[in-house]
Enzyme design. Structure first.
Site, PDB file in Angstrom:
ATOM      1  N   LYS A  51       0.793  -1.374  -0.090  1.00 13.13           N
ATOM      2  CA  LYS A  51       0.048  -0.061   0.219  1.00 13.13           C
ATOM      3  C   LYS A  51       0.879   1.313   0.111  1.00 13.13           C
ATOM      4  CE  LYS A  51      -4.526  -1.212   0.231  1.00 13.13           C
ATOM      5  NZ  LYS A  51      -5.599  -0.605  -0.533  1.00 13.13           N
ATOM      6  N   SER A 300       0.247  -9.765  -0.738  1.00 15.63           N
ATOM      7  CA  SER A 300       0.306  -8.363  -0.526  1.00 15.63           C
ATOM      8  C   SER A 300       0.617  -7.983   0.933  1.00 15.63           C
ATOM      9  CB  SER A 300      -1.292  -7.805  -0.720  1.00 15.63           C
ATOM     10  OG  SER A 300      -1.989  -8.606   0.042  1.00 15.63           O
TER      11      SER A 300
END
Length: 403
Positions: A51, A300
């Site tokens: 992110k 992720s």
């Protein structure tokens, strides 16, 4: 529409803050799936997740005036840390609204980067609604975690690195919550090589993108229920949905149970901690109906609190028949415990815990119950232990494990 130039610019911008997470070839997963499996370890980023890429690039596109107003976002944790870190780099204030269910480690790390944290709502969507309200009341600049082409462009820099490291990649598996990562990765991958297949992966209990694609429009789920908190999203992004429709080749959904055993696999075979949302792509590998292909699974994130970690490990061991509890009945007289222990030891069973219940029947001379929690090597060994107990006359029954 997003262009190759947009992604090139984003790569240049984010290169100053992100780690170059080189692909890791997984012999273990390759052997299990019949493909050549590579892991993209974004769990090794500075903030523990991909992110940071989208947050930093988005903030780089803001004007000085927009930054000076202060930034605000909503996040289950990873985008929060990305915005907090990026805001600190640019010298601006940040407020992060997080669901009350967010793991403590994500809350504390977000605060550690200097951001103000507000806990509100049970899921991301409720936190996001409140963040918009605060933005309107205080004039903050809102940084959306996924429904923003600029944020998605930053996330898409992952695809550039994947293709650089593995030019002949056939499949890229990407987790989907709201769709920002999938938008960026799939769009850039198709721009570079339209033959690359990009597969989105969602939890079965939060498959908002799968439902939306089926309906042909952005659709809100009534509820979400998954241990993959980073992808527990009711409504996918409206602005990025057309990119998903165009560039995602397929959606795979996986169960929470699959995520649990995938966590165990990653810890034992790769010595890596990957959070549940980051494991979606690993769990999806067994659903791919292809062989001999070059497959990249994007991990992720790796922000997972220790309590959740211990619970997932325990459940993973149970699912793999590495830990189980058996109930046996034996006469209440000296020597019986030693006898049953000897039976278990003879087949290399390891006793973890014993529970002795003398009140299972009114006739203690007939039988008392002994619950034994055992460690085994796997299903075959578990069955071997059960057979030995049965042949010893102990009438073994599997019961729910309680550690």
């Amino acid at each position: 529409m997003l262009t190759r130039n947009d992604f090139d610019q984003a790569c240049n911008v984010v290169s100053s803050v992100v780690a170059d997470t080189k692909l890791i070839e997984s012999a273990y997963l390759s052997e299990r799936t019949g493909n050549h499996v590579y892991l993209k370890p974004e769990n090794m980023q500075l903030t523990g997740a991909y992110k940071l890429r989208g947050a930093y690039y988005k903030i780089s596109t803001l004007t000085d005036e927009e930054r000076s107003k202060g930034l605000i976002t909503a996040s289950a944790g990873n985008h929060a840390q990305g915005v907090a870190y990026a805001a600190a780099k640019y010298g601006c204030e940040a407020t992060i609204v997080m669901p009350t269910t967010t793991p403590l480690i994500k809350v504390n790390r977000t605060k550690s980067y200097g951001a103000k944290v507000v806990l509100h709502g049970d899921v991301y969507d409720e936190a996001c609604e409140y963040a918009y309200k605060l933005a309107e009341e205080n004039g903050y600049t809102f940084i959306h975690p996924f429904d923003d082409p600029a944020v998605a462009t930053g996330q898409g820099t992952i695809a550039m690195e994947i293709i650089r490291d593995l030019p002949l990649v056939d499949y890229i598996l990407v987790p989907i919550g709201g769709g920002g990562l999938a938008t960026g990765v799939s769009t850039l991958a198709k721009l570079i090589n339209p033959k690359i297949k990009v597969i989105g992966v969602e939890p079965q209990g939060a498959n908002c993108m799968q439902v939306s694609l089926k309906e042909g429009k952005v659709t809100t789920l009534p509820t979400v229920n998954t241990i993959a908190d980073g992808t527990a999203v009711k409504t996918p992004g409206e602005n990025i949905f057309p990119y998903i429709q165009k560039n995602i080749d397929e959606i795979i959904t996986v169960s929470d149970d699959e995520l649990i055993v995938s966590f165990l696999d990653m810890v034992e075979n790769h010595k890596m901690v990957v959070e549940n949302s980051g494991l979606l792509t690993v769990a999806a590998l067994s659903h791919l109906d292809v062989k001999g292909k070059n497959v990249v699974a994007i991990l992720s994130g790796g922000n997972m609190d220790v309590i959740t970690m211990s619970s997932v490990v325990q459940q993973g061991l149970i699912f793999r028949d590495r830990i189980f509890t058996v109930s046996v009945l034996l006469p209440d007289k000296p020597g019986e415990l030693a006898a049953v222990s000897s039976t278990i030891a003879d087949v290399q069973g390891n006793v973890i815990k014993l529970e002795h219940n003398q009140f299972v029947t009114t006739n203690r001379n007939d039988a008392v119950e002994l619950r034994i929690t055992l460690e085994a090597f796997g299903t075959e060994h578990k069955e071997q232990i059960m057979k030995a107990l049965d042949e010893g006359g102990y009438r073994p029954k599997i019961v729910r494990t309680s550690l």
